[in-house]
Design an enzyme around this catalytic site. Structure first.
Site, PDB file in Angstrom:
ATOM      1  N   ARG A   1       0.784  -1.333  -0.122  1.00 22.46           N
ATOM      2  CA  ARG A   1      -0.124  -0.142   0.041  1.00 22.46           C
ATOM      3  C   ARG A   1       0.928   1.404  -0.046  1.00 22.46           C
ATOM      4  O   ARG A   1       0.470   2.261  -0.520  1.00 22.46           O
ATOM      5  CB  ARG A   1      -1.176  -0.243   1.270  1.00 22.46           C
ATOM      6  CG  ARG A   1      -2.147   1.117   1.200  1.00 22.46           C
ATOM      7  CD  ARG A   1      -3.017   0.854   2.244  1.00 22.46           C
ATOM      8  NE  ARG A   1      -4.175   1.802   2.140  1.00 22.46           N
ATOM      9  CZ  ARG A   1      -4.290   2.740   3.043  1.00 22.46           C
ATOM     10  NH1 ARG A   1      -3.560   3.143   3.823  1.00 22.46           N
ATOM     11  NH2 ARG A   1      -5.256   3.411   2.544  1.00 22.46           N
TER      12      ARG A   1
ATOM     13  N   ILE B   1      -6.922   7.714  -1.265  1.00 26.30           N
ATOM     14  CA  ILE B   1      -6.955   6.413  -1.178  1.00 26.30           C
ATOM     15  C   ILE B   1      -7.855   5.752  -0.042  1.00 26.30           C
ATOM     16  O   ILE B   1      -7.654   6.609   1.309  1.00 26.30           O
ATOM     17  CB  ILE B   1      -5.310   5.741  -1.102  1.00 26.30           C
ATOM     18  CG1 ILE B   1      -5.394   4.218  -0.986  1.00 26.30           C
ATOM     19  CG2 ILE B   1      -4.610   6.242   0.014  1.00 26.30           C
ATOM     20  CD1 ILE B   1      -4.184   3.561  -1.178  1.00 26.30           C
ATOM     21  N   SER B   2      -8.766   4.915  -0.441  1.00 26.60           N
ATOM     22  CA  SER B   2      -9.911   4.620   0.641  1.00 26.60           C
ATOM     23  C   SER B   2      -8.971   3.945   2.019  1.00 26.60           C
ATOM     24  O   SER B   2      -8.108   3.336   1.760  1.00 26.60           O
ATOM     25  CB  SER B   2     -10.894   3.769   0.179  1.00 26.60           C
ATOM     26  OG  SER B   2     -11.381   4.181  -0.635  1.00 26.60           O
ATOM     27  N   GLN B   3      -9.782   4.027   3.113  1.00 30.19           N
ATOM     28  CA  GLN B   3      -8.999   3.400   4.204  1.00 30.19           C
ATOM     29  C   GLN B   3      -9.086   1.860   4.097  1.00 30.19           C
ATOM     30  O   GLN B   3     -10.109   1.208   3.435  1.00 30.19           O
ATOM     31  CB  GLN B   3      -9.875   3.547   5.536  1.00 30.19           C
ATOM     32  CG  GLN B   3     -11.088   3.162   5.684  1.00 30.19           C
ATOM     33  CD  GLN B   3     -11.931   3.319   7.157  1.00 30.19           C
ATOM     34  OE1 GLN B   3     -12.648   4.169   6.927  1.00 30.19           O
ATOM     35  NE2 GLN B   3     -11.401   2.830   7.988  1.00 30.19           N
TER      36      GLN B   3
END
Lengths: 787, 245
Positions: free
Chosen positions: B64, B90-92
């Protein structure tokens, strides 16, 4: 020149001008913050301004000797630095990558918010330095100095909105900044050195101007759209209250509420942004066929009432619904817009796209929804409201007079027999807005002895609910028509006479079903007091529909949301509370402690302290209370803020001048303060009468009455401070500085606290508190003198 | 220096100052990923509980930190959204895991992602199936994601810059569609490009705020329904007799 001298006309004119620039800049900044981030951050400006005054006050108090010796320099330097300070502050703010949405997640954002606020500080510091210098140079003429300060502020507050409207935001700032250089010239006269200094200041402003471009922060909708290929800005204009932009991009496809079963794509459109957010689709030819509109959720009212004659839409942002009404065959479609600029903008766009933008023949009415309902002719078959609450509960402390019990009743009263009140509301992850509306509507239907379950229908998709309330009971034919239409287009029924549980939550299944809680509310069996959110009715006295936060539920709330608590918490209310706490700490650190520690004023008495605290709190309570109350009559916060600031400053300034000439004794002053207290109590009632009487008047006429009324209320308030300063002639300058600091401290807390008091106890309570403060001041008058 | 790069430098500077005291881990950060995955496996309840080993395994392998700006790499494995520039995030990790689990991806499925963003979600999907098609409308994000896929050797991701509203007709129909930003309606072209029996997953709500996930199902006869899932356990309104509604 000795410190006891009378200020010259030039100096008074310069003071008037600097005060006007400062107030105008304060109002200007609220507009900038609304564009870059959110309007809800506006109290930040007030807090920063007060901090600037605090900092300048400390410097002036510490350097009093040097200032009186070198007065011309201490007056000229801040005047010339004010303009570049304003320009530089705004330019720096534009560089701060603040993301308000990320605040709960990223601690760096708190630092960025602080930096953002600090960028604004120098301008207020320089302006305040000039004003404070005037006060310290001419203490015997405090009344006149105070009056010029107030009157200048009044002109600045009133003049800035027309200036923005005629020149645009960027050029308005340029004019304000250059005005400070011109003020320097007026102050010091045309001499070589002065000319050079003023020229340098003006050049610094002019050098910054080409870099000045107010743009919404990256997280807002407009900049995101502008990153798409083929996107371009069609036009941008500054109104009295907002900046409007229209974009064209091939990537814009709004078709709110389009059925899952539809095979049609979103129509070709431009989008209209207000302060860089809240996009509204503006349809362009080729327009969809009428059949297309049958497939959107907004058609629900026309399934219940197939051929409406007259439709009123109380929100210019709901243009989409105007097309639906037109497609449904409505003979008259009328829509309200709070500002003339919105109407002008739509008309300009309509000349470019004659077949699009809004349906032909639609009437655009310049009025706020609530005001129009007060004077609108009867009756409409459909009256429509839309509810679009900002994320993270940011509107919790923002007044909204359409969504109060009185507002909903006013809309309901405009219905023809068999008409429908329609409210479109966005669904949130955990039910709240819809339940609060149903609860409020149930209350007032019950008071009219109309059984709520027989008068209400609700239909929804996955994102939006449409609440429909009938002027008369919904008959079985209407119910059948809605059932059939909803089934055909895969929309879910939430409430309808005779609806069974099995019929709900079928096509768009929500983990939190709405049917059962809504049924419970309609039948009166729900216990709203135990709910996670505050569902109590918003009223004209407590017009805060979007306040859902409850302390009693916080523990359950954190348990329910677990690690996701950050996303789900209502930050708006808490942000208000944090602003109050931070404001208190800063005001204590910057106003109270320095004076307390540096000057050690021993000669204070409890009465003097009470007096200065009371008039500080009282003035701000009246100001904030009137500001929130007047947004009902003046169609929004921007005009209301400008009008209240202008009228109160002009009134207080004139009062100060009168006090200087008249010099009333303490017995008369006691009566004056009692009059102020009484005025504060009756002001809300007078404003309510004025609303009932003048809702249909032009803005000029309404503004004229409001300015006059507030001027009269604040005129005696202007007596309070100079009277006390006059009575403290024998006190040391340190003691006077200490009492000034207390007054400033009360002003900061009063500004930030009044809004929260209104949220909890109502606007009447704020005004009653103001009255108590002035009565307290009146009672402290006796033996105010310090030896 | 334009306004954006000046802002970006200011953010970097501040973040660097803020993080100066935190330990920075070099290398491929496998230990960080393992910790993130072990935290995720305990999240949620009922249907939103992360239990799918394939999803967790994919998240254990995708770095990530390569998908976030360099100055935020220290925070890459915390369960929070992070900015990737241009107002996007960027989503959790929890939301990524939940979306992927709900999509129920099997090898051989044809998957379309609308809204590439940083490319992290596509990279997770690429670990679970043979072909992932991804579209991004924001020009600079599309370009940087393509470079990232190439550098990480993610050859089974086909990316393009374009308008995701219309899907990707050339490769339709799709078994699964993941839409990373919800519109105010579900685009009919996407529904049309979903196979009968297919699933679409859409997060509803702001990327920094309260999101719920929506599943769009198309049954074998072509009838479409949606289901919204709230990833929190919530006590609903109660009656005066204390029964839950």
């Amino acid at each position: 020149m000795r410190s006891g001298d009378t200020p010259s006309r030039r100096q008074l004119l310069a003071l008037f001008s600097v005060s006007a620039i400062l107030l105008a800049h304060q109002v200007w900044l609220t507009r900038m913050i609304a564009i870059q981030h959110w309007y809800h951050l506006a109290p930040l400006v007030i807090a920063v301004a007060l901090l600037g005054f605090g900092g300048a006050g400390i410097l002036v108090a510490r350097q009093a000797g040097a200032i009186t010796r070198h007065r011309p320099y201490w007056l000229l330097a801040p005047t010339l630095l004010l303009g570049p300070g304003m320009m530089a502050g705004v330019l720096l703010c534009g560089l701060v990558p603040l993301n308000m949405l990320a605040l709960p997640w990223q601690s760096v954002q708190i630092g960025l918010l602080a930096i953002y606020a600090l960028c604004l500080l120098p301008a207020f510091f320089f302006g305040a330095l000039f004003v404070s210098t005037c006060f310290i140079c001419w203490p015997q003429r405090a009344g006149r100095v105070y009056a010029m300060d107030m009157l200048g502020g009044a002109v600045g507050a009133l003049g800035i909105l027309p200036l923005i409207h005629s020149l645009g935001l960027e050029r308005a700032l340029l004019v304000l900044s250059l005005l400070s250089s011109l003020t320097g010239l007026v102050l010091a006269g045309v001499r070589n050195k002065t000319l050079v200094a003023c020229g340098v200041a003006a050049l610094a402003v002019l050098a910054g101007y080409p870099l000045l471009q107010l743009a919404p922060a990256e997280y807002k909708a407009q900049p995101l759209r502008q990153l798409e290929r083929g996107s371009h800005l069609l036009l941008q204009t500054d109104g009295l209250g907002h900046r409007f932009s229209v974009l064209d991009s091939p990537g814009m496809h709004a078709a709110p509420g389009l059925s899952l079963g539809s095979s049609a794509s979103a129509p070709r459109q431009w989008q209209w942004f207000t302060d860089g957010d809240s996009p509204v689709p503006l349809l362009l030819p080729p327009l969809p066929s009428p059949d297309f509109y049958h497939q959107v959720l907004g058609f629900a009212p026309y399934a219940l009432l197939p051929v409406p004659q007259r439709v009123l839409i109380l929100d210019i942002g709901a243009l989409w619904h105007a097309w639906i009404a037109s497609a449904a065959g409505a003979r008259v479609v009328a829509m309200t817009a709070e500002d003339r600029e919105s109407i002008d903008l739509l008309n300009r766009l309509k000349t470019r796209q004659p077949a699009g933008i809004y349906p032909d023949g639609m009437a655009l009415i310049r009025s706020s929804p609530r005001r129009y309902l007060a004077f609108a002719p009867c009756c409409y078959d459909i009256v429509m409201l839309t509810v679009d609450s900002p994320e993270a509960g940011m509107a919790a402390t923002q007044e909204n007079y359409s969504l109060t019990r009185q507002g909903l009743e006013a809309a309901y009263q405009k219905l023809s027999a068999g008409g429908l009140l329609v409210i479109e509301v966005q669904l949130h992850s955990i039910p709240r807005e819809t339940l609060k509306l149903v609860s409020m509507l149930t209350d007032f239907l019950n008071t009219r002895e109309r059984p709520p379950p027989e008068h209400m229908a609700i239909v929804r998709d996955w994102r939006t609910a449409v609440i429909m309330v009938g002027a008369s009971a919904l008959d079985s034919d209407a119910s059948d028509r809605l059932r059939t239409w909803a089934r055909q287009h895969q929309f879910d029924l939430v409430a309808l006479p005779g609806l069974k549980s099995g019929e709900a939550n079928r096509y768009h299944r929500l983990s939190q079903d709405y049917h059962r809680p809504v049924s419970a509310l309609l039948s009166g069996s729900a216990d709203t007091g135990q709910y996670l959110f505050d569902l109590s009715t918003a009223t004209d006295d407590r017009p805060f529909f979007f306040r859902f936060f409850r302390w009693q539920s916080l523990h359950r709330w954190l348990q329910a949301t677990g690690p996701m608590w950050r996303q789900h918490l209502d930050w708006g209310y808490l942000l208000g509370l944090c602003t109050l706490l931070v404001g208190t700490l800063l005001a204590t650190a910057l106003l109270i402690l320095p004076f307390r520690l540096a000057f050690r004023p021993h000669q204070h008495r409890r009465r003097a302290i009470t007096y200065f605290l009371a008039i500080g709190f009282g003035f701000m309570f009246v100001e904030i209370g009137l500001l929130q109350k007047l947004s009902l009559l003046l169609d929004g916060a921007a005009v209301s803020m400008s009008a209240v600031l202008a009228a109160m400053l002009a009134g207080a300034g004139t009062g100060s001048l009168c006090q200087q000439h008249w010099r009333p004794g303490s017995r008369v002053m006691f009566r004056v303060l009692v009059v102020v207290a009484l005025s504060a109590v009756i002001a809300p009632q007078i404003l309510e009468m004025l609303f009932n009487l003048g809702a249909g008047w032009s803005l000029t006429l309404r503004l004229g009455h409001v300015l006059l009324l507030i001027f009269l209320i604040s005129l005696p308030m202007g007596f309070a401070l100079p009277h006390a300063i006059g009575r403290l002639q024998n006190a040391s300058s340190a003691t006077i500085a200490w009492l000034w600091a207390l007054n400033g401290f009360a002003s900061v807390l009063g500004t930030l606290g009044a809004g929260l008091i209104a949220v909890h106890a109502g606007l009447t309570a704020v005004m009653i508190l103001a009255a108590c403060c002035y009565l307290g001041a009146a009672l402290s008058l006796k033996n105010l003198e310090l030896n | 220096m334009n306004s954006y790069s000046a802002k970006s430098w200011l953010t970097r500077l501040l973040t660097a100052l803020l993080l100066a005291t935190m330990p920075v881990t070099a290398g491929d950060r496998q230990a960080d990923r393992d910790r993130m995955v072990s935290e995720l496996s305990g999240y949620g309840y009922d249907i939103t509980l992360i239990t799918d080993d394939r999803v967790l395994s994919a998240m254990r392998t995708v770095p990530r930190h390569e998908f976030v700006p360099a100055y935020l790499q220290v925070q890459a494995y915390a369960d929070r959204p992070l900015p990737i520039g241009h107002g996007q995030t960027i989503s959790q990790p929890y939301i990524v895991a939940l979306m992927t689990q709900l999509a129920d991806i099997s090898p051989g499925m044809r998957v379309l992602e609308v809204g590439t963003g940083s490319g992290y979600q596509a990279a997770i999907l690429a670990r679970m199936t043979d072909r992932v098609y991804t579209i991004e409308i924001i020009v600079p994000l599309a370009a940087s994601a393509r470079v990232r896929f190439r550098e990480l050797g993610l050859t089974n991701i086909i990316a393009k810059e374009g308008d995701g509203y219309y899907g990707w007709k050339a490769y339709a129909p799709f078994d699964r569609i993941l839409v990373t930003a919800a519109a105010r309606h579900i685009p009919p072209p996407l529904v049309a490009q979903l196979k009968p029996g297919g699933l679409m997953v859409i997060p509803v709500g702001p990327s920094w705020g309260a999101q719920r996930l929506m599943l769009v199902r198309k049954d074998d006869s072509g009838v479409v329904t949606t289901e919204s899932l709230l990833p929190v356990r919530f006590v609903p309104l109660v009656s005066k007799q204390n029964a839950e509604w």
